[in-house]
Design a protein around this motif. Sequence first.
Motif, PDB file in Angstrom:
ATOM      1  N   ASP A 224       0.830  -1.209   0.000  1.00  0.00           N
ATOM      2  CA  ASP A 224       0.000   0.000   0.000  1.00  0.00           C
ATOM      3  C   ASP A 224       0.865   1.261   0.000  1.00  0.00           C
ATOM      4  O   ASP A 224       0.626   2.201  -0.750  1.00  0.00           O
ATOM      5  CB  ASP A 224      -0.924   0.019   1.227  1.00  0.00           C
ATOM      6  CG  ASP A 224      -2.073  -0.981   1.095  1.00  0.00           C
ATOM      7  OD1 ASP A 224      -2.202  -1.592   0.021  1.00  0.00           O
ATOM      8  OD2 ASP A 224      -2.830  -1.145   2.065  1.00  0.00           O
TER       9      ASP A 224
ATOM     10  N   TYR B  79     -17.438   0.151   5.486  1.00  0.00           N
ATOM     11  CA  TYR B  79     -16.424   1.207   5.403  1.00  0.00           C
ATOM     12  C   TYR B  79     -15.344   0.878   4.370  1.00  0.00           C
ATOM     13  O   TYR B  79     -14.174   1.217   4.553  1.00  0.00           O
ATOM     14  CB  TYR B  79     -15.757   1.452   6.763  1.00  0.00           C
ATOM     15  CG  TYR B  79     -16.705   1.489   7.941  1.00  0.00           C
ATOM     16  CD1 TYR B  79     -17.791   2.352   7.943  1.00  0.00           C
ATOM     17  CD2 TYR B  79     -16.520   0.664   9.032  1.00  0.00           C
ATOM     18  CE1 TYR B  79     -18.667   2.382   9.013  1.00  0.00           C
ATOM     19  CE2 TYR B  79     -17.384   0.690  10.105  1.00  0.00           C
ATOM     20  CZ  TYR B  79     -18.461   1.547  10.097  1.00  0.00           C
ATOM     21  OH  TYR B  79     -19.308   1.570  11.164  1.00  0.00           O
ATOM     22  N   GLY B  80     -15.717   0.191   3.310  1.00  0.00           N
ATOM     23  CA  GLY B  80     -14.739  -0.107   2.264  1.00  0.00           C
ATOM     24  C   GLY B  80     -13.781  -1.224   2.618  1.00  0.00           C
ATOM     25  O   GLY B  80     -12.817  -1.478   1.895  1.00  0.00           O
TER      26      GLY B  80
ATOM     27  N   GLN C 255     -12.165  -4.201   0.340  1.00  0.00           N
ATOM     28  CA  GLN C 255     -10.946  -4.066  -0.457  1.00  0.00           C
ATOM     29  C   GLN C 255      -9.722  -4.438   0.360  1.00  0.00           C
ATOM     30  O   GLN C 255      -8.780  -5.033  -0.142  1.00  0.00           O
ATOM     31  CB  GLN C 255     -10.803  -2.639  -1.002  1.00  0.00           C
ATOM     32  CG  GLN C 255     -11.653  -2.375  -2.224  1.00  0.00           C
ATOM     33  CD  GLN C 255     -13.119  -2.352  -1.907  1.00  0.00           C
ATOM     34  OE1 GLN C 255     -13.545  -1.659  -1.004  1.00  0.00           O
ATOM     35  NE2 GLN C 255     -13.906  -3.109  -2.637  1.00  0.00           N
ATOM     36  N   LEU C 256      -9.734  -4.063   1.639  1.00  0.00           N
ATOM     37  CA  LEU C 256      -8.636  -4.470   2.519  1.00  0.00           C
ATOM     38  C   LEU C 256      -8.582  -5.995   2.586  1.00  0.00           C
ATOM     39  O   LEU C 256      -7.516  -6.603   2.474  1.00  0.00           O
ATOM     40  CB  LEU C 256      -8.845  -3.883   3.921  1.00  0.00           C
ATOM     41  CG  LEU C 256      -7.871  -4.373   4.997  1.00  0.00           C
ATOM     42  CD1 LEU C 256      -6.498  -3.764   4.776  1.00  0.00           C
ATOM     43  CD2 LEU C 256      -8.379  -4.041   6.396  1.00  0.00           C
TER      44      LEU C 256
ATOM     45  N   THR D 239      -9.747  -8.307   0.465  1.00  0.00           N
ATOM     46  CA  THR D 239      -9.344  -9.011  -0.760  1.00  0.00           C
ATOM     47  C   THR D 239      -7.865  -8.784  -1.054  1.00  0.00           C
ATOM     48  O   THR D 239      -7.179  -9.699  -1.498  1.00  0.00           O
ATOM     49  CB  THR D 239     -10.199  -8.591  -1.968  1.00  0.00           C
ATOM     50  OG1 THR D 239     -10.198  -7.176  -2.067  1.00  0.00           O
ATOM     51  CG2 THR D 239     -11.626  -9.062  -1.822  1.00  0.00           C
ATOM     52  N   ARG D 240      -7.363  -7.591  -0.764  1.00  0.00           N
ATOM     53  CA  ARG D 240      -5.919  -7.352  -0.969  1.00  0.00           C
ATOM     54  C   ARG D 240      -5.112  -8.242  -0.043  1.00  0.00           C
ATOM     55  O   ARG D 240      -4.126  -8.855  -0.435  1.00  0.00           O
ATOM     56  CB  ARG D 240      -5.565  -5.884  -0.684  1.00  0.00           C
ATOM     57  CG  ARG D 240      -5.974  -4.921  -1.746  1.00  0.00           C
ATOM     58  CD  ARG D 240      -5.068  -3.688  -1.780  1.00  0.00           C
ATOM     59  NE  ARG D 240      -4.923  -2.988  -0.521  1.00  0.00           N
ATOM     60  CZ  ARG D 240      -5.812  -2.152  -0.018  1.00  0.00           C
ATOM     61  NH1 ARG D 240      -6.936  -1.918  -0.668  1.00  0.00           N
ATOM     62  NH2 ARG D 240      -5.595  -1.543   1.126  1.00  0.00           N
TER      63      ARG D 240
ATOM     64  N   ALA E  51      -7.097   6.547   7.307  1.00  0.00           N
ATOM     65  CA  ALA E  51      -8.301   5.744   7.118  1.00  0.00           C
ATOM     66  C   ALA E  51      -7.976   4.301   7.476  1.00  0.00           C
ATOM     67  O   ALA E  51      -7.064   3.715   6.916  1.00  0.00           O
ATOM     68  CB  ALA E  51      -8.778   5.851   5.667  1.00  0.00           C
TER      69      ALA E  51
ATOM     70  N   PHE F 127     -10.409   1.736   7.687  1.00  0.00           N
ATOM     71  CA  PHE F 127     -11.538   0.862   7.330  1.00  0.00           C
ATOM     72  C   PHE F 127     -12.458   0.615   8.515  1.00  0.00           C
ATOM     73  O   PHE F 127     -13.004  -0.460   8.695  1.00  0.00           O
ATOM     74  CB  PHE F 127     -11.039  -0.463   6.740  1.00  0.00           C
ATOM     75  CG  PHE F 127     -10.227  -0.264   5.493  1.00  0.00           C
ATOM     76  CD1 PHE F 127     -10.852  -0.051   4.278  1.00  0.00           C
ATOM     77  CD2 PHE F 127      -8.846  -0.252   5.555  1.00  0.00           C
ATOM     78  CE1 PHE F 127     -10.103   0.159   3.130  1.00  0.00           C
ATOM     79  CE2 PHE F 127      -8.097  -0.035   4.408  1.00  0.00           C
ATOM     80  CZ  PHE F 127      -8.725   0.167   3.202  1.00  0.00           C
TER      81      PHE F 127
ATOM     82  N   ASP G 207     -11.497  -2.901  -6.611  1.00  0.00           N
ATOM     83  CA  ASP G 207     -10.738  -4.028  -6.072  1.00  0.00           C
ATOM     84  C   ASP G 207      -9.460  -4.317  -6.839  1.00  0.00           C
ATOM     85  O   ASP G 207      -8.706  -5.196  -6.459  1.00  0.00           O
ATOM     86  CB  ASP G 207     -11.632  -5.277  -6.092  1.00  0.00           C
ATOM     87  CG  ASP G 207     -11.640  -5.958  -4.738  1.00  0.00           C
ATOM     88  OD1 ASP G 207     -10.932  -5.468  -3.853  1.00  0.00           O
ATOM     89  OD2 ASP G 207     -12.349  -6.949  -4.590  1.00  0.00           O
TER      90      ASP G 207
ATOM     91  N   VAL H 260      -4.259   2.623  -5.062  1.00  0.00           N
ATOM     92  CA  VAL H 260      -5.014   1.563  -4.404  1.00  0.00           C
ATOM     93  C   VAL H 260      -6.443   2.035  -4.116  1.00  0.00           C
ATOM     94  O   VAL H 260      -6.644   3.127  -3.598  1.00  0.00           O
ATOM     95  CB  VAL H 260      -4.304   1.136  -3.102  1.00  0.00           C
ATOM     96  CG1 VAL H 260      -5.081   0.034  -2.401  1.00  0.00           C
ATOM     97  CG2 VAL H 260      -2.889   0.660  -3.406  1.00  0.00           C
TER      98      VAL H 260
ATOM     99  N   GLN I 116      -7.479  12.003   3.384  1.00  0.00           N
ATOM    100  CA  GLN I 116      -7.800  10.585   3.477  1.00  0.00           C
ATOM    101  C   GLN I 116      -9.114  10.184   2.810  1.00  0.00           C
ATOM    102  O   GLN I 116     -10.142  10.796   3.011  1.00  0.00           O
ATOM    103  CB  GLN I 116      -7.862  10.198   4.961  1.00  0.00           C
ATOM    104  CG  GLN I 116      -6.517  10.285   5.649  1.00  0.00           C
ATOM    105  CD  GLN I 116      -5.608   9.136   5.275  1.00  0.00           C
ATOM    106  OE1 GLN I 116      -5.981   7.978   5.394  1.00  0.00           O
ATOM    107  NE2 GLN I 116      -4.424   9.454   4.802  1.00  0.00           N
ATOM    108  N   ARG I 117      -9.065   9.089   2.074  1.00  0.00           N
ATOM    109  CA  ARG I 117     -10.195   8.461   1.391  1.00  0.00           C
ATOM    110  C   ARG I 117     -10.937   9.411   0.447  1.00  0.00           C
ATOM    111  O   ARG I 117     -12.110   9.741   0.650  1.00  0.00           O
ATOM    112  CB  ARG I 117     -11.191   7.868   2.386  1.00  0.00           C
ATOM    113  CG  ARG I 117     -10.917   6.406   2.686  1.00  0.00           C
ATOM    114  CD  ARG I 117     -11.972   5.793   3.550  1.00  0.00           C
ATOM    115  NE  ARG I 117     -12.932   5.002   2.779  1.00  0.00           N
ATOM    116  CZ  ARG I 117     -12.670   3.859   2.179  1.00  0.00           C
ATOM    117  NH1 ARG I 117     -11.464   3.362   2.210  1.00  0.00           N
ATOM    118  NH2 ARG I 117     -13.596   3.205   1.526  1.00  0.00           N
TER     119      ARG I 117
ATOM    120  N   ILE J 169     -12.764  10.549   4.900  1.00  0.00           N
ATOM    121  CA  ILE J 169     -12.202  10.457   6.239  1.00  0.00           C
ATOM    122  C   ILE J 169     -11.443  11.740   6.597  1.00  0.00           C
ATOM    123  O   ILE J 169     -11.434  12.172   7.750  1.00  0.00           O
ATOM    124  CB  ILE J 169     -11.295   9.211   6.359  1.00  0.00           C
ATOM    125  CG1 ILE J 169     -12.140   7.933   6.216  1.00  0.00           C
ATOM    126  CG2 ILE J 169     -10.524   9.188   7.658  1.00  0.00           C
ATOM    127  CD1 ILE J 169     -13.106   7.649   7.350  1.00  0.00           C
TER     128      ILE J 169
END
Lengths: 401, 324
Positions: free
Chosen positions: A67, A282-283, A286-287, A289-290, A340, A342, B114, B136, B178-179, B198
């Motif tokens: 990341d 909160y998304g 994606q965390l 699946t990564r 952020a 998640f 994704d 990302v 953020q985000r 965020i």
Amino acid sequence: MLNRFATLFAAALLCAVTLFFTAGTAAAIDVRAAVLRVDYQVQRPISRFDEAPEDLGFAGAALADQDNNSTGSFMGHTYETIQKSAAPDAADAALDEILADGIRLIVIHAREEDVLRLADRAAEEGALVFNARAGDMAMRNEDCRANLLHTATSYAQQADAIAQFAIWKKWPRWVLISGSNPADMALADAYRRAATKFGAQIVEERTFEDTGGARRTDSGHVLVQRQLPTFMQDLPEHDVVITADETDYFAAYLTYHLWDPRPVMGSSGLRPVQMHGGHEAYGATQLQTRFEKLAGRYIKDADYNVWIALRAVGEAVTRAQTAEPDGVKDYLLSDQFELAGFKGQEVTFRDWNGQMRQQVMLYDDRVTVSVSPQEGFLHQNAVQDTLGLDRPESACTAFSN
Amino acid sequence: MKLKALLLTSALALAAGPALAGKAFVTNERGNTITVIDTETWEVTDEFFAGNRPRGITASPDGTKIYVCASDDNLVRVFDSETYEELPSLPSGPDPELFIIEPSGKRLYIANEDDNLVTVTDTESRTVLAEVPVGVEPEGMGMSPDAKWVVNTSETTNMAHFISTEDYEIKHNILVDQRPRYAQYTADGTRLFVTSEIGGTVSVMDIAEDGTPTLVQKITFEVPNVQPEWLQPVGAKVTSDGTRLFVALGPSNRVAVVDAQSLEVLDYILVGQRVWQLDFTPDEKYLLTTNGNSNDITVIDVAKEEAVRSIQVGDQPWGVVTIE
């Protein structure tokens, strides 16, 4: 001729690109960090679902590198995190190797006494340390260290998260069942404190003695089913059973082997966690699946704690343009920092003891049942400060600036 | 003279008449449907299956087709805006979330949340023209009015990536808070707004004639008695005259009204719970908001800057698009 022109053009383009990157960013920074995981001789977990994977915590570091390098690739920064595991008696030597390698940003996954000793050694070399495991209160309070930040939640944050939910549900009468080992008793203390803080009553406490013995027997559940209900007999009227079993030797068995049918929370039933593989709001999908693509398994708290510590470092490097331990720490403790995680709200650090402010997931081993802080628990500065040690209660002086 | 004026007025009224009988299409993320609303009577007229986890929604420039990011189907579903009949789907790449269509209607730029990609899809040949690697968790998609630039925001990398629509290369990257969730140009193309959920801010960029962005300011929000962490900017729309910016503030249940010139926050309009995305009616008289936690949309009168009604839709509304 055309060819030459094309070459010239390409060269000009390259120049322009280089110029852009130079103009857009400061100097290139190569960020090197380490994760040091201390592996203890412990009993097998009650459930084989809870066996620690070999890459526990390290997979979080690998994802953080990935990341951070994505932002880094646009900024001219690179990230590399060394992974080391060691038995307790080899941990100091492992740390010395990391320090000798020139690394000054270190995430440690260990118990309190080891974290404190290693952090003090790291301090001699000016290194910044993140605690990714221990929930103990002293290291965040009277024994706090100026170079030690905590991404792991404290026992108080965990207990307060459960307490708020119980109060929100109007389940104020608790029975507290705690283990007999020091870590279990420390966790039980946090639940007593949480009961006082949020107006619950502990109507009775019992200690479930750890008599040792093997976790796995061919005789199976039959005795457990006979013995535990009698242990839970003759309790006063209560709404909920709270378990404090940091050792993991009885709580998981208790959930359905009570005398009175009541919900169980704490170390079994509804548990406070930092992140779990089923969390999607909160998304977080994606965390997940990564992480799963990288590690081939679901994320655990240790992975999340390491990941977010290194992501915080990445954020400091990106925004403050420094990878020096002091510069990183100053940025992380400043009101400029936010990240952020998640969890629906930004995570930040408490500038009085270095604890990361964060939401706590309440998890039933399948889904996110709720997320604390609960609605209605207010705070004058940040709602996340309704969980854990707040500034006025803090006995930590290492951070007074 | 008087008669002529009267005739002119009625002619205008007649001309305006059909334009009012528009439709709004709302994706219901959990309900897997699209709710259709008559924007004259504000009645719900239809609800139809939209695919699995429908989120981003847009219309072809001529208003005949509705495009939907069916996130869990990994494709863009296409519907006839009159009959609601499903037309052949478009390839989108994995987990499409938001997208933007160019003014010609030919190319669709899709954020693949994704897979760290922006997929460019030809709406006529239904083929993928390009895949652009970005940061990302790509999310927000904006397009410059001259269609030369597509802006993608990546939620974990925290950047706005400026992609040239000529060669699909990233030419500029701007770090934001953020985000980052949404990117919106002004109609004259001189400014770009990027919301950060965020971070709680809107980054404002001035756009040079050649498309080069410069970060000039960040708009922050403050509502008395609302915890600052609930002020989470998500969807945003700017009026075509460039005077007003509306920003959906997520779980604070409010839409901020911003002077798009001075960048001063003028007001906060209370709407439904967890407000996600926004769209104007084509005449810009109304702004519609999707409210994910109250299963309704709020209709805001743009001139009065007031919420005028709310309309029950399906389960967990997410995106909205209007057509004439």
